[in-house]
Design a protein around this motif. Structure first.
Motif, PDB file in Angstrom:
ATOM      1  N   ASN A 153    -127.712 106.414  -2.201  1.00  0.00           N
ATOM      2  CA  ASN A 153    -126.728 107.491  -2.111  1.00  0.00           C
ATOM      3  C   ASN A 153    -126.837 108.434  -3.306  1.00  0.00           C
ATOM      4  O   ASN A 153    -126.762 109.657  -3.173  1.00  0.00           O
ATOM      5  CB  ASN A 153    -125.320 106.907  -2.026  1.00  0.00           C
ATOM      6  CG  ASN A 153    -125.129 106.032  -0.799  1.00  0.00           C
ATOM      7  OD1 ASN A 153    -125.581 106.372   0.285  1.00  0.00           O
ATOM      8  ND2 ASN A 153    -124.482 104.899  -0.967  1.00  0.00           N
ATOM      9  N   VAL A 157    -128.102 112.672  -3.455  1.00  0.00           N
ATOM     10  CA  VAL A 157    -127.268 113.694  -4.088  1.00  0.00           C
ATOM     11  C   VAL A 157    -128.012 114.380  -5.227  1.00  0.00           C
ATOM     12  O   VAL A 157    -128.005 115.615  -5.336  1.00  0.00           O
ATOM     13  CB  VAL A 157    -125.950 113.066  -4.607  1.00  0.00           C
ATOM     14  CG1 VAL A 157    -125.187 114.067  -5.475  1.00  0.00           C
ATOM     15  CG2 VAL A 157    -125.088 112.620  -3.452  1.00  0.00           C
ATOM     16  N   ASN A 158    -128.663 113.600  -6.084  1.00  0.00           N
ATOM     17  CA  ASN A 158    -129.358 114.167  -7.237  1.00  0.00           C
ATOM     18  C   ASN A 158    -130.482 115.105  -6.827  1.00  0.00           C
ATOM     19  O   ASN A 158    -130.634 116.197  -7.394  1.00  0.00           O
ATOM     20  CB  ASN A 158    -129.909 113.045  -8.119  1.00  0.00           C
ATOM     21  CG  ASN A 158    -128.896 112.528  -9.111  1.00  0.00           C
ATOM     22  OD1 ASN A 158    -128.722 113.079 -10.189  1.00  0.00           O
ATOM     23  ND2 ASN A 158    -128.202 111.457  -8.752  1.00  0.00           N
ATOM     24  N   ALA A 161    -128.994 118.346  -5.101  1.00  0.00           N
ATOM     25  CA  ALA A 161    -128.319 119.194  -6.085  1.00  0.00           C
ATOM     26  C   ALA A 161    -129.321 119.889  -7.003  1.00  0.00           C
ATOM     27  O   ALA A 161    -129.166 121.072  -7.335  1.00  0.00           O
ATOM     28  CB  ALA A 161    -127.339 118.359  -6.906  1.00  0.00           C
ATOM     29  N   GLY A 196    -121.558 116.765  -4.082  1.00  0.00           N
ATOM     30  CA  GLY A 196    -122.435 115.823  -3.393  1.00  0.00           C
ATOM     31  C   GLY A 196    -121.910 114.402  -3.426  1.00  0.00           C
ATOM     32  O   GLY A 196    -121.894 113.706  -2.400  1.00  0.00           O
ATOM     33  N   TYR A 197    -121.454 113.946  -4.606  1.00  0.00           N
ATOM     34  CA  TYR A 197    -120.902 112.592  -4.715  1.00  0.00           C
ATOM     35  C   TYR A 197    -119.683 112.417  -3.814  1.00  0.00           C
ATOM     36  O   TYR A 197    -119.544 111.401  -3.119  1.00  0.00           O
ATOM     37  CB  TYR A 197    -120.506 112.303  -6.171  1.00  0.00           C
ATOM     38  CG  TYR A 197    -121.667 112.058  -7.103  1.00  0.00           C
ATOM     39  CD1 TYR A 197    -122.802 111.374  -6.685  1.00  0.00           C
ATOM     40  CD2 TYR A 197    -121.627 112.515  -8.419  1.00  0.00           C
ATOM     41  CE1 TYR A 197    -123.866 111.160  -7.539  1.00  0.00           C
ATOM     42  CE2 TYR A 197    -122.695 112.301  -9.290  1.00  0.00           C
ATOM     43  CZ  TYR A 197    -123.804 111.618  -8.845  1.00  0.00           C
ATOM     44  OH  TYR A 197    -124.852 111.395  -9.699  1.00  0.00           O
ATOM     45  N   SER A 199    -118.899 114.123  -1.147  1.00  0.00           N
ATOM     46  CA  SER A 199    -119.282 114.201   0.268  1.00  0.00           C
ATOM     47  C   SER A 199    -119.850 112.877   0.757  1.00  0.00           C
ATOM     48  O   SER A 199    -119.508 112.409   1.856  1.00  0.00           O
ATOM     49  CB  SER A 199    -120.319 115.319   0.465  1.00  0.00           C
ATOM     50  OG  SER A 199    -119.791 116.567   0.108  1.00  0.00           O
ATOM     51  N   ILE A 200    -120.716 112.244  -0.064  1.00  0.00           N
ATOM     52  CA  ILE A 200    -121.269 110.936   0.298  1.00  0.00           C
ATOM     53  C   ILE A 200    -120.163 109.898   0.393  1.00  0.00           C
ATOM     54  O   ILE A 200    -120.133 109.076   1.329  1.00  0.00           O
ATOM     55  CB  ILE A 200    -122.329 110.498  -0.733  1.00  0.00           C
ATOM     56  CG1 ILE A 200    -123.592 111.358  -0.614  1.00  0.00           C
ATOM     57  CG2 ILE A 200    -122.684 109.027  -0.564  1.00  0.00           C
ATOM     58  CD1 ILE A 200    -124.398 111.117   0.636  1.00  0.00           C
TER      59      ILE A 200
END
Length: 446
Positions: A153, A157-158, A161, A196-197, A199-200
């Motif tokens: 996860n 995201v990383n 982004a 992003g974090y 959203s996950i």
């Protein structure tokens, strides 16, 4: 895909932790490549003077954001491992504490900056960069997924982004925008990660609006994490003070050159963090089951840290001149020799990351505070001595010596002295030679 299992590790657990480490490394390597390529472009576009201004603002703020983080990021991993069913309360309490921390440090930055300001870097730039703290409060979700050994996860995201951030900065360069846009890019980068974090988390776990604040837990977290907060502040000081002192003592041009050295040298620091974060739950489990296995895993971890860091340092030292000739304008070329010195500090950073997890697991967070305080003091004193004598090479030597002193300050304390000896065995490859000899004997006997 199955990986070979190391004797002494539970097969299923080993597969889980190794895959988790792999996901972390893939995410970090992908992000690293993107950041390095864009970093080359930004540095060449801005020139060494404006690049120095950009990095001075960021370096100044990082010290204060370490205060705002309250030392919670490392500590909550243990809380999640122990109390997974209370995730909403732990997350809600941690995020709100960190947001409060950011609100408190903003006026502090405004008041302190004039006392240590760089004439070329306006206070507005510094305050804009400080806004990243509001978004970084949600980085606690990174700790949450590390505790669950679900680095996939984090990886997604990383990478996403960083791709978006890279496109944006390249657009700024294409449009010939001024430096203020690159100052705001720090805030945009932090916002993309936090979005992003969240959203996950919403997709996998639930809404962030279900998080709760608990006063009792807040008091408990703060009472236990404050040494880590001071330690994080001191780490930020002795990792960034060189850049602040260069900006003040040698000027923006020197800082602009040195600012290309530090990202290339420290780009590898994600490796020990990724490995240690992934195996930390396994180390905690080993402590509960068998002390001998616990110590063996720690020794193996130190061996691995030294082996990887020395190989990286050798590679970068050899390639440094070629990296600068390929990636940078001639005005930056003097940074190559500085990089060849600075990169060796990574050996002690790798060992420090591993032993730091031991200190957290054993509850010796005060030792973390003491050793980083010593490292910060050594770095400041050496920079004051060496910068006027040998310029930015002095800052590289100061960092190398300070990191070594901080890591091996662990020898000063009886409860951690054994770990210092274990790290020395790894540093001089004694442990690896012993394992090779034992393996050879076992092979002959069989």
């Amino acid at each position: 895909m199955k990986f070979p299992v190391i004797p002494g590790f539970d097969a299923n657990a080993f597969q889980k932790y190794l895959k988790n480490t792999g996901f972390l490394l893939v995410g970090k390597v992908g992000s690293l490549i993107i950041k390095m390529l864009v970093g080359f472009a930004v540095a060449n576009y801005l020139g060494k003077a404006q690049n120095g201004i950009l990095n001075y603002a960021n370096s100044f703020v990082i010290v204060f954001l370490a205060i705002a983080a309250l030392g919670l990021d490392q500590f909550v991993v243990r809380e999640f491992v122990k109390n997974e069913e209370k995730k909403e309360t732990i997350l809600g309490t941690s995020v709100r504490l960190k947001l409060l921390g950011v609100l408190l440090i903003l006026p502090l930055i405004y008041c302190i900056y004039p006392l240590y300001s760089n004439p070329q870097t306006p206070v507005e730039y510094v305050l804009i960069v400080a806004l990243t703290g509001f978004f970084q409060a949600f980085n606690v979700l990174d700790s949450f997924y590390q505790a669950q050994v679900k680095a996939k996860n984090i990886m997604i995201v990383n990478i996403v982004a960083n791709i978006l951030s890279a496109i944006l900065k390249l657009l700024f360069i294409f449009l010939h925008l001024p430096i203020i846009w690159f100052i705001w890019a720090f805030v945009i980068d932090a916002a993309l990660l936090s979005i992003g974090y969240c959203s996950i988390y919403r997709k996998k776990e639930g809404s962030i609006f279900d998080w709760h604040f608990n006063k009792k837990l807040a008091r408990n977290l703060l009472s236990k994490s404050w040494p880590l907060m001071f330690s994080a502040v001191l780490v930020s000081i002795y990792m960034k003070i060189d850049q602040l002192m260069i900006g003040r003592m040698l000027g923006e041009d020197s800082l602009g050159i040195y600012s290309t050295v530090v990202p290339l040298s420290e780009a590898w620091y994600f490796v020990p963090i990724a490995i240690v974060s992934s195996v930390f739950p396994a180390i905690i489990t080993a402590k509960k089951q068998n002390e001998q296995r616990y110590q063996k895993r720690l020794q193996n971890l130190y061996d691995l840290m030294v082996l990887i860091s020395v190989l990286i340092a050798l590679m970068v030292s050899i390639l440094a001149p070629y990296i600068y000739k390929i990636a940078y304008k001639p005005e930056y070329f003097s940074g190559a020799s500085v990089l060849s010195i600075h990169v060796w500090a990574g050996v002690f950073v790798f060992l420090g990351s591993a032993s730091g997890q031991f200190l957290i697991n054993e509850g010796y967070t005060n030792i973390s505070l003491y050793r980083t305080a010593i490292g910060a003091a050594v770095n400041i004193c050496l920079n004051l001595l060496l910068l006027p004598l040998i310029g930015i090479k002095g800052a590289a030597w100061a960092s190398l010596i300070a990191y070594a002193c901080a890591t091996f300050t662990i020898f000063l304390f009886r409860n951690s002295r054994k770990q210092g000896l274990m790290m020395l065995k790894s540093l001089f490859f004694i442990s690896l030679f012993q394992q090779a000899i034992n393996w050879r004997r076992n092979k002959i006997n069989s």
